[in-house]
Each structure stands twice: as C-alpha cells, then as structure tokens.
Design a protein around this motif. Structure first.
Motif, PDB file in Angstrom:
ATOM      1  N   ARG A   1       0.836  -1.207   0.000  1.00 29.88           N
ATOM      2  CA  ARG A   1       0.000   0.000   0.000  1.00 29.88           C
ATOM      3  C   ARG A   1       0.867   1.251   0.000  1.00 29.88           C
ATOM      4  O   ARG A   1       0.580   2.214  -0.732  1.00 29.88           O
ATOM      5  N   LEU A   2       1.935   1.263   0.779  1.00 29.27           N
ATOM      6  CA  LEU A   2       2.841   2.406   0.810  1.00 29.27           C
ATOM      7  C   LEU A   2       3.529   2.582  -0.541  1.00 29.27           C
ATOM      8  O   LEU A   2       3.645   3.702  -1.048  1.00 29.27           O
ATOM      9  N   GLY A   3       3.945   1.488  -1.150  1.00 32.71           N
ATOM     10  CA  GLY A   3       4.595   1.567  -2.461  1.00 32.71           C
ATOM     11  C   GLY A   3       3.668   2.123  -3.530  1.00 32.71           C
ATOM     12  O   GLY A   3       4.059   2.999  -4.312  1.00 32.71           O
ATOM     13  N   PHE A   4       2.422   1.644  -3.568  1.00 30.20           N
ATOM     14  CA  PHE A   4       1.468   2.163  -4.554  1.00 30.20           C
ATOM     15  C   PHE A   4       1.150   3.623  -4.306  1.00 30.20           C
ATOM     16  O   PHE A   4       1.015   4.405  -5.249  1.00 30.20           O
ATOM     17  N   SER A   5       1.019   4.016  -3.045  1.00 30.99           N
ATOM     18  CA  SER A   5       0.715   5.428  -2.777  1.00 30.99           C
ATOM     19  C   SER A   5       1.873   6.320  -3.214  1.00 30.99           C
ATOM     20  O   SER A   5       1.650   7.400  -3.763  1.00 30.99           O
ATOM     21  N   ARG A   6       3.116   5.873  -3.028  1.00 25.26           N
ATOM     22  CA  ARG A   6       4.261   6.663  -3.494  1.00 25.26           C
ATOM     23  C   ARG A   6       4.288   6.768  -5.012  1.00 25.26           C
ATOM     24  O   ARG A   6       4.577   7.838  -5.561  1.00 25.26           O
TER      25      ARG A   6
END
Length: 66
Positions: free
Chosen positions: A51-56
C-alpha cells in the motif's frame, strides 16, 4: 413420473465422480486451512508495504502531471 425419476437419477450419476470421498475431503480441508493460516500471516505483513509503495507511485505520477 417414473421416467422423470430415472432421467434425474441417471443425470446425477456423473456428478458423483467429481465429489471426493469424505475421508479425502477432511484432509483437503485441513490442508486448505493450514495454507490460509500461513498466507494470512504473510499477507498481513506485506499489505502495508504494498500500500505504501502504490501510494508513493501514484503521488509521483500526480505530481509529474501538474
């Protein structure tokens, strides 16, 4: 009426070939439960990182489009 009974009975016979016996089914269910238990632990650990990777990635795409 008898013809309808025989038609229904003979059409259901091939379906019994796809249903495993009960003793195989319990081992299958136990294996599936064990696999789900193991993957749940892994998924709960990995999900926040994904989720953090996609948001970045999305933030950087939206930032470049402005």
């Amino acid at each position: 009426m008898l013809q309808l009974f025989f038609t229904a009975a003979f059409s259901a016979v091939p379906l019994t070939l796809y249903v495993p016996p009960i003793r195989s089914l319990s081992l299958f269910v136990e294996t599936i439960e064990d696999m789900l238990r193991q993957t749940t632990l892994y998924t709960l650990r990995v999900y926040p990182r994904i989720r953090l990777g996609f948001s970045r990635i999305f933030h950087s795409i939206f930032r470049l489009s402005r």
